[in-house]
Design a protein around this motif. Sequence first.
Motif, PDB file in Angstrom:
ATOM      1  N   LEU A  34      -2.706  14.574  -0.248  1.00 32.96           N
ATOM      2  CA  LEU A  34      -2.381  13.323  -0.933  1.00 32.96           C
ATOM      3  C   LEU A  34      -3.110  13.215  -2.269  1.00 32.96           C
ATOM      4  N   LEU A  35      -4.375  13.598  -2.308  1.00 32.57           N
ATOM      5  CA  LEU A  35      -5.125  13.536  -3.556  1.00 32.57           C
ATOM      6  C   LEU A  35      -4.575  14.522  -4.585  1.00 32.57           C
ATOM      7  N   LEU A  36      -4.209  15.713  -4.134  1.00 28.64           N
ATOM      8  CA  LEU A  36      -3.599  16.693  -5.033  1.00 28.64           C
ATOM      9  C   LEU A  36      -2.252  16.185  -5.549  1.00 28.64           C
ATOM     10  N   ALA A  37      -1.454  15.624  -4.658  1.00 27.59           N
ATOM     11  CA  ALA A  37      -0.147  15.094  -5.055  1.00 27.59           C
ATOM     12  C   ALA A  37      -0.308  14.018  -6.122  1.00 27.59           C
ATOM     13  N   GLN A  38      -1.246  13.113  -5.925  1.00 21.09           N
ATOM     14  CA  GLN A  38      -1.467  12.059  -6.907  1.00 21.09           C
ATOM     15  C   GLN A  38      -1.918  12.634  -8.247  1.00 21.09           C
ATOM     16  N   ARG A  39      -2.818  13.614  -8.203  1.00 21.75           N
ATOM     17  CA  ARG A  39      -3.297  14.222  -9.454  1.00 21.75           C
ATOM     18  C   ARG A  39      -2.162  14.934 -10.189  1.00 21.75           C
ATOM     19  N   LEU A  40      -1.359  15.703  -9.454  1.00 21.33           N
ATOM     20  CA  LEU A  40      -0.235  16.408 -10.076  1.00 21.33           C
ATOM     21  C   LEU A  40       0.730  15.430 -10.728  1.00 21.33           C
ATOM     22  N   LEU A  41       1.032  14.350 -10.041  1.00 22.25           N
ATOM     23  CA  LEU A  41       1.989  13.370 -10.561  1.00 22.25           C
ATOM     24  C   LEU A  41       1.431  12.612 -11.758  1.00 22.25           C
ATOM     25  N   ARG A  42       0.148  12.347 -11.749  1.00 26.13           N
ATOM     26  CA  ARG A  42      -0.456  11.623 -12.878  1.00 26.13           C
ATOM     27  C   ARG A  42      -0.599  12.503 -14.109  1.00 26.13           C
ATOM     28  N   GLU A  43      -0.870  13.797 -13.904  1.00 24.91           N
ATOM     29  CA  GLU A  43      -1.034  14.719 -15.034  1.00 24.91           C
ATOM     30  C   GLU A  43       0.302  15.025 -15.709  1.00 24.91           C
ATOM     31  N   ASP A  44       1.320  15.307 -14.915  1.00 29.60           N
ATOM     32  CA  ASP A  44       2.650  15.635 -15.436  1.00 29.60           C
ATOM     33  C   ASP A  44       3.654  15.356 -14.322  1.00 29.60           C
ATOM     34  N   ARG A  45       4.254  14.198 -14.393  1.00 28.55           N
ATOM     35  CA  ARG A  45       5.116  13.725 -13.303  1.00 28.55           C
ATOM     36  C   ARG A  45       6.234  14.709 -12.981  1.00 28.55           C
ATOM     37  N   ALA A  46       6.947  15.175 -13.994  1.00 28.01           N
ATOM     38  CA  ALA A  46       8.092  16.063 -13.760  1.00 28.01           C
ATOM     39  C   ALA A  46       7.659  17.380 -13.115  1.00 28.01           C
ATOM     40  N   ALA A  63       2.231   8.247  -6.169  1.00 29.28           N
ATOM     41  CA  ALA A  63       1.384   7.974  -7.329  1.00 29.28           C
ATOM     42  C   ALA A  63       0.761   6.585  -7.263  1.00 29.28           C
ATOM     43  N   ASP A  64       1.441   5.650  -6.615  1.00 29.28           N
ATOM     44  CA  ASP A  64       0.969   4.265  -6.593  1.00 29.28           C
ATOM     45  C   ASP A  64       0.113   3.913  -5.381  1.00 29.28           C
ATOM     46  N   LEU A  65      -0.158   4.877  -4.498  1.00 30.33           N
ATOM     47  CA  LEU A  65      -0.981   4.588  -3.324  1.00 30.33           C
ATOM     48  C   LEU A  65      -2.399   4.201  -3.734  1.00 30.33           C
ATOM     49  N   THR A  66      -2.929   3.174  -3.080  1.00 25.67           N
ATOM     50  CA  THR A  66      -4.332   2.820  -3.298  1.00 25.67           C
ATOM     51  C   THR A  66      -5.200   3.774  -2.491  1.00 25.67           C
ATOM     52  N   LEU A  67      -6.498   3.746  -2.748  1.00 27.00           N
ATOM     53  CA  LEU A  67      -7.422   4.598  -2.000  1.00 27.00           C
ATOM     54  C   LEU A  67      -7.377   4.254  -0.506  1.00 27.00           C
ATOM     55  N   ALA A  68      -7.278   2.970  -0.189  1.00 25.41           N
ATOM     56  CA  ALA A  68      -7.200   2.547   1.217  1.00 25.41           C
ATOM     57  C   ALA A  68      -5.916   3.054   1.870  1.00 25.41           C
ATOM     58  N   GLN A  69      -4.798   2.974   1.155  1.00 27.81           N
ATOM     59  CA  GLN A  69      -3.531   3.463   1.696  1.00 27.81           C
ATOM     60  C   GLN A  69      -3.561   4.973   1.881  1.00 27.81           C
ATOM     61  N   THR A  70      -4.174   5.686   0.930  1.00 27.84           N
ATOM     62  CA  THR A  70      -4.295   7.137   1.035  1.00 27.84           C
ATOM     63  C   THR A  70      -5.109   7.497   2.273  1.00 27.84           C
ATOM     64  N   GLY A  71      -6.210   6.803   2.484  1.00 23.85           N
ATOM     65  CA  GLY A  71      -7.046   7.051   3.650  1.00 23.85           C
ATOM     66  C   GLY A  71      -6.323   6.768   4.956  1.00 23.85           C
ATOM     67  N   LYS A  72      -5.553   5.694   4.968  1.00 17.42           N
ATOM     68  CA  LYS A  72      -4.807   5.339   6.186  1.00 17.42           C
ATOM     69  C   LYS A  72      -3.745   6.395   6.494  1.00 17.42           C
ATOM     70  N   LEU A  73      -3.018   6.836   5.475  1.00 20.24           N
ATOM     71  CA  LEU A  73      -2.010   7.883   5.674  1.00 20.24           C
ATOM     72  C   LEU A  73      -2.649   9.201   6.104  1.00 20.24           C
ATOM     73  N   ALA A  74      -3.771   9.542   5.492  1.00 25.63           N
ATOM     74  CA  ALA A  74      -4.452  10.800   5.806  1.00 25.63           C
ATOM     75  C   ALA A  74      -4.947  10.823   7.242  1.00 25.63           C
ATOM     76  N   ALA A  75      -5.222   9.670   7.811  1.00 28.42           N
ATOM     77  CA  ALA A  75      -5.754   9.584   9.174  1.00 28.42           C
ATOM     78  C   ALA A  75      -4.702   9.862  10.241  1.00 28.42           C
ATOM     79  N   SER A  76      -3.492  10.148   9.834  1.00 27.04           N
ATOM     80  CA  SER A  76      -2.418  10.437  10.779  1.00 27.04           C
ATOM     81  C   SER A  76      -2.722  11.709  11.560  1.00 27.04           C
ATOM     82  N   ASN A  77      -2.158  11.802  12.761  1.00 31.59           N
ATOM     83  CA  ASN A  77      -2.325  13.031  13.551  1.00 31.59           C
ATOM     84  C   ASN A  77      -1.195  14.019  13.271  1.00 31.59           C
TER      85      ASN A  77
END
Length: 121
Positions: A34-46, A63-77
Amino acid sequence: MSEATQRLVATPGKVMSHSSETLDEIQEVNQSYLLLAQRLLREDRATGMARMGVSAPLADLLADLTLAQTGKLAASNQLLCRFRFDDHAVLSMLADKADAHVPAHPHAALVTASQPVQQTA
């Protein structure tokens, strides 16, 4: 019953340990992805969309996920990422080390880029 199964049944604590360890690793991969995805999209979306094979609406969501939302999604099994190489030929081309003189990665990138973007429901 196989020998490996017998060992697991005989040591139930190890099964829980392996399960817990696997879950921790899945969550770590999810967080990194998720962190890599956000960085890639912020650096060059296309380029980020092309590299991940995601649609514009999914790119916006990631790209619009908050840190809390990213953490919640990452906690998935469940793993949030998946192999894009459903085509055996592409995966084999990337993994083939028999002919080191022929660069497989650029060709594989072209084949992958020509595949349709995954749609989310």
